[in-house]
Design a protein around this motif. Structure first.
Motif, mmCIF file in Angstrom:
data_model
loop_
_atom_site.group_PDB
_atom_site.id
_atom_site.type_symbol
_atom_site.label_atom_id
_atom_site.label_comp_id
_atom_site.label_asym_id
_atom_site.label_seq_id
_atom_site.Cartn_x
_atom_site.Cartn_y
_atom_site.Cartn_z
ATOM 1 N N GLN A 50 34.370 39.287 35.782
ATOM 2 C CA GLN A 50 34.176 38.959 37.018
ATOM 3 C C GLN A 50 35.289 37.653 36.843
ATOM 4 O OE1 GLN A 50 30.347 39.903 38.354
ATOM 5 N NE2 GLN A 50 30.819 42.100 39.339
ATOM 6 N N TYR A 51 35.296 37.562 38.168
ATOM 7 C CA TYR A 51 36.085 36.722 39.100
ATOM 8 C C TYR A 51 35.617 36.355 40.157
ATOM 9 C CZ TYR A 51 38.708 37.536 34.630
ATOM 10 O OH TYR A 51 39.341 37.813 33.868
ATOM 11 N N LYS A 52 34.756 34.653 40.110
ATOM 12 C CA LYS A 52 34.589 34.945 41.407
ATOM 13 C C LYS A 52 35.523 34.072 42.607
ATOM 14 C CE LYS A 52 33.099 30.419 39.648
ATOM 15 N NZ LYS A 52 32.394 29.389 39.214
ATOM 16 N N ASN A 53 36.116 33.619 42.084
ATOM 17 C CA ASN A 53 37.502 33.825 43.525
ATOM 18 C C ASN A 53 39.354 33.735 43.130
ATOM 19 O OD1 ASN A 53 37.923 31.138 42.284
ATOM 20 N ND2 ASN A 53 36.686 30.057 43.332
ATOM 21 N N PHE A 54 40.022 33.154 43.577
ATOM 22 C CA PHE A 54 41.478 33.709 43.262
ATOM 23 C C PHE A 54 42.016 32.190 42.445
ATOM 24 C CE2 PHE A 54 46.122 32.860 44.065
ATOM 25 C CZ PHE A 54 46.264 33.855 43.165
ATOM 26 N N ASP A 55 41.331 31.300 42.130
ATOM 27 C CA ASP A 55 41.780 30.206 41.793
ATOM 28 C C ASP A 55 41.284 30.540 39.482
ATOM 29 O OD1 ASP A 55 41.795 27.334 41.487
ATOM 30 O OD2 ASP A 55 40.621 27.224 39.997
ATOM 31 N N GLU A 56 39.501 31.074 39.996
ATOM 32 C CA GLU A 56 39.470 31.786 38.537
ATOM 33 C C GLU A 56 40.940 33.018 38.035
ATOM 34 O OE1 GLU A 56 35.651 33.585 37.795
ATOM 35 O OE2 GLU A 56 35.017 31.392 38.045
ATOM 36 N N GLY A 75 33.253 49.165 33.712
ATOM 37 C CA GLY A 75 33.163 47.950 34.353
ATOM 38 C C GLY A 75 33.295 46.293 33.851
ATOM 39 N N ARG A 76 34.486 46.684 34.890
ATOM 40 C CA ARG A 76 35.245 44.872 34.998
ATOM 41 C C ARG A 76 36.299 45.496 36.697
ATOM 42 N NH1 ARG A 76 37.091 42.498 31.151
ATOM 43 N NH2 ARG A 76 36.093 42.282 28.831
ATOM 44 N N ILE A 77 36.166 44.382 36.700
ATOM 45 C CA ILE A 77 36.626 43.934 38.805
ATOM 46 C C ILE A 77 37.060 42.902 38.586
ATOM 47 C CG2 ILE A 77 35.475 42.920 41.145
ATOM 48 C CD1 ILE A 77 33.007 45.074 40.861
ATOM 49 N N TYR A 78 38.174 43.048 38.571
ATOM 50 C CA TYR A 78 39.602 42.142 38.185
ATOM 51 C C TYR A 78 39.820 41.243 40.361
ATOM 52 C CZ TYR A 78 40.017 42.681 33.409
ATOM 53 O OH TYR A 78 40.236 42.676 31.712
ATOM 54 N N ASP A 127 34.578 36.306 46.162
ATOM 55 C CA ASP A 127 34.556 35.765 47.391
ATOM 56 C C ASP A 127 35.319 36.580 48.286
ATOM 57 O OD1 ASP A 127 36.609 34.984 46.776
ATOM 58 O OD2 ASP A 127 36.502 32.825 48.071
ATOM 59 N N GLU A 128 36.647 36.889 48.045
ATOM 60 C CA GLU A 128 37.023 37.076 49.161
ATOM 61 C C GLU A 128 36.930 39.097 49.589
ATOM 62 O OE1 GLU A 128 41.193 37.591 48.373
ATOM 63 O OE2 GLU A 128 41.186 35.136 47.639
ATOM 64 N N LEU A 129 35.958 39.469 48.590
ATOM 65 C CA LEU A 129 35.511 40.553 48.380
ATOM 66 C C LEU A 129 34.220 40.551 49.492
ATOM 67 C CD1 LEU A 129 35.044 42.583 45.332
ATOM 68 C CD2 LEU A 129 36.268 43.126 46.940
ATOM 69 N N ALA A 130 33.905 39.336 49.358
ATOM 70 C CA ALA A 130 32.139 39.561 50.060
ATOM 71 C C ALA A 130 33.143 38.943 52.078
ATOM 72 C CB ALA A 130 31.676 37.774 49.564
ATOM 73 N N HIS A 131 33.890 38.603 51.752
ATOM 74 C CA HIS A 131 34.176 38.004 53.084
ATOM 75 C C HIS A 131 34.902 39.174 54.127
ATOM 76 C CE1 HIS A 131 36.194 35.938 56.128
ATOM 77 N NE2 HIS A 131 37.328 36.176 56.121
ATOM 78 N N ALA A 132 35.696 40.275 53.539
ATOM 79 C CA ALA A 132 35.517 41.656 54.096
ATOM 80 C C ALA A 132 34.159 42.789 53.949
ATOM 81 C CB ALA A 132 36.566 42.638 52.944
ATOM 82 N N GLY A 133 33.123 42.385 53.336
ATOM 83 C CA GLY A 133 31.981 42.740 53.867
ATOM 84 C C GLY A 133 32.028 43.440 52.888
ATOM 85 N N LEU A 134 32.517 43.540 51.391
ATOM 86 C CA LEU A 134 32.621 44.054 49.863
ATOM 87 C C LEU A 134 31.617 43.079 48.747
ATOM 88 C CD1 LEU A 134 35.983 45.385 50.387
ATOM 89 C CD2 LEU A 134 34.443 46.794 51.446
ATOM 90 N N SER A 135 31.610 44.634 48.524
ATOM 91 C CA SER A 135 30.878 44.291 47.038
ATOM 92 C C SER A 135 30.956 45.147 46.458
ATOM 93 C CB SER A 135 28.611 44.261 47.372
ATOM 94 O OG SER A 135 28.709 45.944 47.781
ATOM 95 N N ASP A 136 30.141 44.958 44.595
ATOM 96 C CA ASP A 136 30.753 45.534 43.337
ATOM 97 C C ASP A 136 30.193 46.965 44.032
ATOM 98 O OD1 ASP A 136 31.279 42.620 42.388
ATOM 99 O OD2 ASP A 136 30.178 43.254 41.337
ATOM 100 N N ASP A 137 29.169 46.671 44.402
ATOM 101 C CA ASP A 137 28.799 47.920 44.721
ATOM 102 C C ASP A 137 29.564 49.610 45.084
ATOM 103 O OD1 ASP A 137 26.334 47.892 43.356
ATOM 104 O OD2 ASP A 137 25.208 47.339 44.765
ATOM 105 N N ASP A 138 30.442 48.596 46.019
ATOM 106 C CA ASP A 138 31.486 49.477 46.772
ATOM 107 C C ASP A 138 32.642 50.111 45.855
ATOM 108 O OD1 ASP A 138 30.073 49.130 49.558
ATOM 109 O OD2 ASP A 138 30.645 47.331 49.893
ATOM 110 N N ILE A 139 32.806 48.764 44.914
ATOM 111 C CA ILE A 139 33.550 49.494 44.107
ATOM 112 C C ILE A 139 33.815 50.564 43.024
ATOM 113 C CG2 ILE A 139 35.534 48.384 42.247
ATOM 114 C CD1 ILE A 139 35.735 46.730 44.944
ATOM 115 N N PHE A 140 31.954 50.173 42.931
ATOM 116 C CA PHE A 140 32.363 51.446 41.406
ATOM 117 C C PHE A 140 31.707 52.499 42.394
ATOM 118 C CE2 PHE A 140 30.173 47.555 39.554
ATOM 119 C CZ PHE A 140 30.831 46.885 38.112
ATOM 120 N N ALA A 141 31.366 52.408 44.296
ATOM 121 C CA ALA A 141 31.387 53.960 44.386
ATOM 122 C C ALA A 141 32.724 54.344 44.542
ATOM 123 C CB ALA A 141 30.940 53.797 46.131
#
Length: 424
Positions: free
Chosen positions: A239-245, A305-308, A312-326
């Protein structure tokens, strides 16, 4: 995550690669740049007939050298967390160094044609075979890229093939059929092997082609080491916390290829752009292509099991890892994806500014890569941003239609004035 051979190629797919091609048992030279005092080469196996699939023994990493520690550079290892500057600034320091090295080499009028002083009987033939093998791999797995390289001079073409094969083999370490067995120690050994070939001591036929390439062209080892660091990131980070990473990761696995390739492709003699600006454009195309890979492969990566994607941008859009896996396409997801695609296109725009500054014979494959990858973003939009269960791909018809467009663009000479790349 499949990396991208960014500055010159199309996607490196992750299909299983056959591994029973005859591998060289030893291809070692005391001085690879001149191919002097070579030890006897023993080759096992056979070549396939023309037109048949080329079988490749890729990732034998039992290097005779001991495992090396993590590289020390402005963008590596433990310094990552402690660096007080952004990833973009850190990568830029590497870009400036690479550009300076090339500029210095050109000022010193160093030749790009290294001729052997003493030739061991059969050595040049073996080296030619090594380059031919690299070309066969490119033709098999990157057809569009391979066609583009045919317009280059023979020396540049063979060198780009050698770089492509090394990058592909490196990527296969963490994304190939043996990826589950790869450890950080194995990558350390692969890096030691890289250092050996840069010192003129290649381990096998494919290494020999690259060893000869780096002896002929002003190619620095740092981007190669940084790509290996990207493979290490894939082992320890999902996982990557932000776009800088994420930007740093994209540099490692894709932007590095631009830095490897520009010294081989060459800058047009009539270009008034700075060397740094051309390198930055090559870097931008690598970042753009890798971001496109990421957006295309969201569903595939999630199943591993990877989210590239920037957390922080996912959270800003109201999304989470669970939404990606769904894997459900919602208005929130569409909003998020529109912003991600906009960013990728911004990097493509930056890259376009530098393509025309390359040597004329090298522009076509770069334009082809850029145009084809941009169309993947169009296909994601056409799929209503469903990159969970639908893979965005460019049809063969559209690919073929892009080639003459890329060729036409490659004929455009460098700008004489009013370009953001022009030297001050």
């Amino acid at each position: 995550m499949p990396m991208t051979f960014s500055w010159v190629a199309t996607t490196l797919n992750t299909e299983t690669i056959p591994t029973n091609l005859g591998f060289v048992d030893s291809f070692r030279f005391k001085d690879s740049s001149r191919f002097v005092l070579g030890e006897r080469l023993r080759v096992f196996g056979h070549r396939t007939k023309k037109g048949r699939s080329q079988k490749v023994s890729w990732c034998s990493i039992s290097s005779p050298s001991s495992a090396s520690s993590l590289i020390t550079s402005p963008v590596t290892g433990e310094e990552e967390a402690a660096a007080p500057v952004s990833s973009e600034q850190r990568v830029n320091s590497v870009v400036l160094k690479q550009a300076a090295l090339v500029s210095e080499r050109l000022r010193s009028k160093a030749t790009l044609e290294v001729k052997p002083d003493i030739v061991i009987p059969g050595t040049l033939s073996l080296l030619s075979d090594a380059y031919d093998r690299c070309g066969e791999v490119c033709a098999e797995y990157a057809k569009t890229f391979y066609l583009g390289t045919l317009l280059m001079t023979p020396e540049r073409r063979r060198a780009i093939w050698a770089i492509y094969v090394w990058c592909r083999r490196t990527d296969e370490l963490v994304d190939g059929p043996n990826a589950s067995h790869i450890t950080p120690t194995a990558l350390d050994r692969w890096e030691s092997r890289l250092e050996e070939l840069f010192q003129g001591r290649p381990f096998d036929m494919y290494d020999a082609a690259l060893s000869d390439t780096v002896a002929k062209f002003p190619v620095d080892i740092q981007p190669f080491k940084d790509m290996i660091e990207g493979m290490r990131m894939d082992l320890r980070k999902s996982q990557y916390k932000n776009f800088d990473e994420l930007y740093l990761y994209c540099y490692y696995v894709a932007g590095t290829v631009g830095l490897m390739s520009v010294p081989v492709m060459g800058i047009a003699p009539d270009s008034q752009a700075t060397t740094e600006s051309v390198y930055n454009a090559a870097l931008a195309l690598g970042i753009a292509n890798q971001l496109t890979n990421i957006l295309r492969d969201v569903g595939e990566d999630a199943r591993r099991g990877r989210i590239y994607l920037p957390q922080d941008e996912l959270a800003h859009a109201g999304l989470s890892d669970d939404d990606i896996f769904a894997g459900k396409v919602t208005d929130k997801w569409r909003f998020f994806m529109k912003n991600q695609i906009r960013r990728a296109r911004m990097f493509f725009d930056q890259a376009e500014k530098g393509v025309t500054e390359l040597n004329a014979a090298s522009r076509w494959p770069v334009w082809a890569s850029l145009l084809l990858y941009r169309q993947i973003l169009d296909e994601i939009e056409a799929n209503d941003y469903n990159n969970f269960t639908r893979r965005a791909y460019v049809s063969k018809v559209k690919k073929l239609a892009s080639l003459p467009i890329a060729y036409t663009k490659s004929l455009i000479a460098p700008a004489r004035a009013s370009s953001p790349l022009i030297k001050a």
